[in-house]
Design a protein around this motif. Structure first.
Motif, mmCIF file in Angstrom:
data_model
loop_
_atom_site.group_PDB
_atom_site.id
_atom_site.type_symbol
_atom_site.label_atom_id
_atom_site.label_comp_id
_atom_site.label_asym_id
_atom_site.label_seq_id
_atom_site.Cartn_x
_atom_site.Cartn_y
_atom_site.Cartn_z
ATOM 1 N N THR A 167 11.332 8.205 8.416
ATOM 2 C CA THR A 167 10.241 8.825 7.665
ATOM 3 C C THR A 167 9.355 7.770 7.019
ATOM 4 O O THR A 167 8.126 7.904 6.994
ATOM 5 C CB THR A 167 10.797 9.763 6.582
ATOM 6 O OG1 THR A 167 11.786 10.616 7.159
ATOM 7 C CG2 THR A 167 9.701 10.623 6.001
ATOM 8 N N ALA A 168 9.968 6.704 6.478
ATOM 9 C CA ALA A 168 9.185 5.620 5.888
ATOM 10 C C ALA A 168 8.335 4.911 6.941
ATOM 11 O O ALA A 168 7.183 4.522 6.673
ATOM 12 C CB ALA A 168 10.108 4.628 5.193
ATOM 13 N N ALA A 169 8.887 4.732 8.137
ATOM 14 C CA ALA A 169 8.112 4.110 9.216
ATOM 15 C C ALA A 169 6.919 4.984 9.605
ATOM 16 O O ALA A 169 5.807 4.478 9.818
ATOM 17 C CB ALA A 169 9.007 3.866 10.422
ATOM 18 N N LEU A 170 7.120 6.301 9.683
ATOM 19 C CA LEU A 170 6.023 7.206 9.998
ATOM 20 C C LEU A 170 4.973 7.197 8.895
ATOM 21 O O LEU A 170 3.762 7.178 9.171
ATOM 22 C CB LEU A 170 6.565 8.621 10.214
ATOM 23 C CG LEU A 170 5.538 9.708 10.539
ATOM 24 C CD1 LEU A 170 4.792 9.384 11.822
ATOM 25 C CD2 LEU A 170 6.213 11.074 10.647
ATOM 26 N N PHE A 171 5.405 7.208 7.649
ATOM 27 C CA PHE A 171 4.474 7.167 6.519
ATOM 28 C C PHE A 171 3.673 5.874 6.530
ATOM 29 O O PHE A 171 2.454 5.876 6.296
ATOM 30 C CB PHE A 171 5.250 7.304 5.208
ATOM 31 C CG PHE A 171 4.395 7.255 3.982
ATOM 32 C CD1 PHE A 171 3.820 8.408 3.482
ATOM 33 C CD2 PHE A 171 4.149 6.046 3.329
ATOM 34 C CE1 PHE A 171 3.014 8.362 2.350
ATOM 35 C CE2 PHE A 171 3.360 5.995 2.201
ATOM 36 C CZ PHE A 171 2.787 7.153 1.712
ATOM 37 N N THR A 172 4.328 4.755 6.799
ATOM 38 C CA THR A 172 3.637 3.461 6.840
ATOM 39 C C THR A 172 2.617 3.424 7.958
ATOM 40 O O THR A 172 1.504 2.889 7.793
ATOM 41 C CB THR A 172 4.660 2.334 7.021
ATOM 42 O OG1 THR A 172 5.635 2.410 5.971
ATOM 43 C CG2 THR A 172 3.988 0.977 6.985
ATOM 44 N N TYR A 173 2.950 4.007 9.086
ATOM 45 C CA TYR A 173 2.006 4.041 10.208
ATOM 46 C C TYR A 173 0.783 4.896 9.892
ATOM 47 O O TYR A 173 -0.358 4.510 10.176
ATOM 48 C CB TYR A 173 2.728 4.576 11.444
ATOM 49 C CG TYR A 173 1.809 4.822 12.619
ATOM 50 C CD1 TYR A 173 1.343 3.768 13.392
ATOM 51 C CD2 TYR A 173 1.412 6.125 12.953
ATOM 52 C CE1 TYR A 173 0.496 3.989 14.467
ATOM 53 C CE2 TYR A 173 0.569 6.355 14.021
ATOM 54 C CZ TYR A 173 0.104 5.288 14.776
ATOM 55 O OH TYR A 173 -0.742 5.513 15.838
ATOM 56 N N LEU A 174 0.995 6.054 9.287
ATOM 57 C CA LEU A 174 -0.124 6.940 8.974
ATOM 58 C C LEU A 174 -0.980 6.414 7.824
ATOM 59 O O LEU A 174 -2.172 6.736 7.742
ATOM 60 C CB LEU A 174 0.398 8.339 8.622
ATOM 61 C CG LEU A 174 1.094 9.096 9.758
ATOM 62 C CD1 LEU A 174 1.678 10.404 9.253
ATOM 63 C CD2 LEU A 174 0.127 9.357 10.915
ATOM 64 N N ALA A 175 -0.390 5.634 6.950
ATOM 65 C CA ALA A 175 -1.124 5.113 5.783
ATOM 66 C C ALA A 175 -1.604 3.685 6.005
ATOM 67 O O ALA A 175 -1.864 2.956 5.040
ATOM 68 C CB ALA A 175 -0.228 5.165 4.553
ATOM 69 N N TYR A 176 -1.787 3.294 7.252
ATOM 70 C CA TYR A 176 -2.140 1.900 7.553
ATOM 71 C C TYR A 176 -3.476 1.497 6.933
ATOM 72 O O TYR A 176 -3.629 0.395 6.416
ATOM 73 C CB TYR A 176 -2.187 1.711 9.073
ATOM 74 C CG TYR A 176 -2.559 0.308 9.485
ATOM 75 C CD1 TYR A 176 -1.660 -0.750 9.289
ATOM 76 C CD2 TYR A 176 -3.799 0.022 10.042
ATOM 77 C CE1 TYR A 176 -1.991 -2.049 9.654
ATOM 78 C CE2 TYR A 176 -4.139 -1.278 10.407
ATOM 79 C CZ TYR A 176 -3.237 -2.302 10.211
ATOM 80 O OH TYR A 176 -3.570 -3.576 10.557
ATOM 81 N N LYS A 177 -4.449 2.369 6.936
ATOM 82 C CA LYS A 177 -5.782 2.064 6.420
ATOM 83 C C LYS A 177 -6.000 2.547 4.990
ATOM 84 O O LYS A 177 -7.108 2.448 4.474
ATOM 85 C CB LYS A 177 -6.841 2.682 7.333
ATOM 86 C CG LYS A 177 -6.868 2.105 8.746
ATOM 87 C CD LYS A 177 -7.226 0.626 8.727
ATOM 88 C CE LYS A 177 -7.316 0.072 10.154
ATOM 89 N NZ LYS A 177 -7.665 -1.371 10.159
#
Length: 249
Positions: A13-23
């Motif tokens: 979940t943290a990896a998905l959140f980090t990917y979506l919040a990249y910008k």
């Protein structure tokens, strides 16, 4: 397998959140307490570590706590099932056996009373936190309508975790009175069968009567008793208030 899923879920979940919040720069500023980091690699690492800690606290720990409660109650349920199966397979004329069964059932009933008193407050806080999380998800959706994907991941994971915990805890806790009903029913069947054979009362009948007179024990969460209808009542109330909030909004 369940432990593996619980332990790896915050990481995924943290990896998905980090990917979506990249910008999104605001998420990194939140984890650094307002300090601005310029390097993109450091920002990604900070965002991942912060979200991993967040999901560990809000996902893994509640799930592990609920899992320990479910396993503890499940063990008592297995003992009740073992007593029921043993009664079903024994011969009626064995007085010593039924005395042993009654003694074992009485001991287990005392332990269940202790278990009910011990788990009352923890179960109450588990249900309270889960339903607060569900209402928070509804409130956030009604407040913003358009939610960024990264925050959808957070709200969805919290709501799904709370929903799973409530369902599984209610399922395992409600099994205790169900198994006790099975034992009482089996004792009644044995008494009826003995009367049909001998048409007289004996020591075996008295021992079975002790079990049949026993009250059904319901575990509670701060006075809220877990019965089969608990989930229907709880989610019915939840959706009713959700509709009221939505129409008021």
């Amino acid at each position: 397998m369940i432990l593996f899923i619980i332990c790896t879920l915050p990481f995924l979940t943290a990896a998905l959140f980090t990917y979506l919040a990249y910008k999104e720069d605001q998420t990194a500023i939140f984890w650094t307490l307002g300090f601005e980091v310029k390097n993109d690699i450091y920002v990604t690492i900070i965002r991942f570590i912060g979200s991993y800690i967040h999901y560990t606290v809000y996902q893994a720990y509640p799930c592990l706590f609920a899992l320990s409660i479910c396993l503890l109650i499940h063990r008592y349920g297995l003992i009740l099932l073992q007593i029921n199966d043993t009664m079903n397979k024994q011969i009626l004329e064995n007085s010593a056996f039924f005395a042993q069964v009654v003694s074992r059932y009485n001991t287990l009933e005392k332990e269940l009373h202790i278990l009910r008193d011990t788990l009352s407050k923890p179960l109450f806080f588990v249900l309270l936190s889960c339903f607060c999380s569900l209402f928070t998800t509804i409130a956030a959706y009604l407040e913003y309508r358009i939610i960024p994907p990264m925050f959808l991941v957070e709200l969805g994971s919290n709501a799904l975790t709370s929903l799973i915990i409530v369902v599984f805890v209610a399922h395992f806790v409600s099994r205790i009175p169900e198994y006790m009903w099975k034992i009482k029913t089996e004792a009644g069947f044995l008494m009826d069968e003995y009367q049909c054979r001998h048409r007289k009362r004996s020591g075996e009948m008295d021992l079975l009567e002790i079990i049949r007179r026993k009250e059904i024990l319901y575990l509670s969460a701060g006075g809220v008793y877990f019965k089969k209808s608990f989930l229907l009542t709880a989610f019915g109330t939840f959706f009713t208030y959700g509709l009221l909030i939505a129409t008021t909004k």
